[in-house]
Design a protein around this motif. Sequence first.
Motif, short mmCIF file in Angstrom:
data_model
loop_
_atom_site.label_atom_id
_atom_site.label_comp_id
_atom_site.label_asym_id
_atom_site.label_seq_id
_atom_site.Cartn_x
_atom_site.Cartn_y
_atom_site.Cartn_z
N GLU A 107 -19.64 58.65 -31.04
CA GLU A 107 -20.06 57.76 -29.95
C GLU A 107 -19.30 56.43 -30.01
OE1 GLU A 107 -22.43 56.63 -26.55
OE2 GLU A 107 -21.86 58.54 -27.44
N ARG A 108 -19.15 55.89 -31.22
CA ARG A 108 -18.40 54.64 -31.40
C ARG A 108 -16.96 54.81 -30.92
NH1 ARG A 108 -16.88 53.84 -37.13
NH2 ARG A 108 -15.38 55.36 -36.38
N ASP A 109 -16.32 55.93 -31.31
CA ASP A 109 -14.94 56.17 -30.89
C ASP A 109 -14.84 56.33 -29.38
OD1 ASP A 109 -14.24 56.04 -33.55
OD2 ASP A 109 -14.11 58.23 -33.82
N ARG A 110 -15.81 57.04 -28.78
CA ARG A 110 -15.80 57.20 -27.32
C ARG A 110 -15.96 55.86 -26.63
NH1 ARG A 110 -19.04 57.23 -23.16
NH2 ARG A 110 -20.92 56.87 -24.37
N LEU A 111 -16.88 55.03 -27.10
CA LEU A 111 -17.10 53.72 -26.50
C LEU A 111 -15.90 52.80 -26.69
CD1 LEU A 111 -20.85 53.10 -27.43
CD2 LEU A 111 -19.91 53.61 -25.17
N ALA A 112 -15.24 52.89 -27.85
CA ALA A 112 -14.04 52.08 -28.08
C ALA A 112 -12.93 52.48 -27.11
CB ALA A 112 -13.58 52.23 -29.53
N SER A 113 -12.80 53.79 -26.90
CA SER A 113 -11.79 54.28 -25.96
C SER A 113 -12.13 53.83 -24.54
CB SER A 113 -11.72 55.81 -26.04
OG SER A 113 -10.86 56.32 -25.06
N GLU A 114 -13.37 53.97 -24.14
CA GLU A 114 -13.80 53.55 -22.81
C GLU A 114 -13.61 52.05 -22.64
OE1 GLU A 114 -17.90 53.54 -20.17
OE2 GLU A 114 -17.63 55.10 -21.68
N ASN A 115 -13.91 51.26 -23.67
CA ASN A 115 -13.74 49.81 -23.63
C ASN A 115 -12.27 49.46 -23.44
OD1 ASN A 115 -14.45 47.08 -23.79
ND2 ASN A 115 -14.08 47.04 -26.00
N ALA A 116 -11.38 50.14 -24.16
CA ALA A 116 -9.94 49.88 -24.03
C ALA A 116 -9.48 50.19 -22.60
CB ALA A 116 -9.17 50.71 -25.04
N ALA A 117 -9.99 51.30 -22.03
CA ALA A 117 -9.61 51.67 -20.66
C ALA A 117 -10.11 50.62 -19.67
CB ALA A 117 -10.16 53.04 -20.31
N LEU A 118 -11.33 50.14 -19.84
CA LEU A 118 -11.89 49.13 -18.95
C LEU A 118 -11.16 47.79 -19.10
CD1 LEU A 118 -15.70 49.92 -19.20
CD2 LEU A 118 -14.19 50.31 -17.23
N CYS A 119 -10.77 47.44 -20.31
CA CYS A 119 -10.01 46.20 -20.52
C CYS A 119 -8.65 46.29 -19.83
CB CYS A 119 -9.84 45.92 -22.00
SG CYS A 119 -11.35 45.33 -22.80
N ALA A 120 -8.02 47.46 -19.92
CA ALA A 120 -6.72 47.65 -19.26
C ALA A 120 -6.88 47.57 -17.75
CB ALA A 120 -6.12 48.99 -19.67
N LEU A 125 -6.35 44.52 -12.67
CA LEU A 125 -6.96 43.92 -11.50
C LEU A 125 -6.69 42.41 -11.46
CD1 LEU A 125 -10.40 45.75 -11.34
CD2 LEU A 125 -8.46 46.01 -9.79
N GLN A 126 -6.73 41.78 -12.62
CA GLN A 126 -6.44 40.35 -12.65
C GLN A 126 -5.00 40.07 -12.27
OE1 GLN A 126 -7.62 39.16 -16.60
NE2 GLN A 126 -9.74 38.76 -15.98
#
Length: 137
Positions: A107-120, A125-126
Amino acid sequence: MHRPPAAGSGSDGGIGEGAAARAVTSPQHGEGGFAATTPVAARGGKAGDGDDEGIVSLYRELEHLELALLQERQRINTLMEEKAADKEAFTRDIAALESMLSHACAERDRLASENAALCAELARLQVGDKDQIRSEA
């Protein structure tokens, strides 16, 4: 339990055949049986009622010790069973905790991956907003 033979009625004051017939039985080591007998006269004692009472007292003590030994063996068996059950429970608990840790790490790895995708995506967008603001100007 083996009991010594009853005292004979010797006419010689208790040091003859009656005393020889009265025997003290001692426990044999190993099987818990009774093998050796020692006549009262051979022990250096006088045959009489005091010896009978002493023998009875020794048998009572022996029975008490045998009962205590039996209780301790039962207690040891109970403790060994409890130890085995505790070991099983410990092994089961460790397996459950390892499984939970594995799921938590996934779950931690999945959330880290999702977080990286959202940050990108946020960074894109910025940059897109800045491009739009420049094009409007």
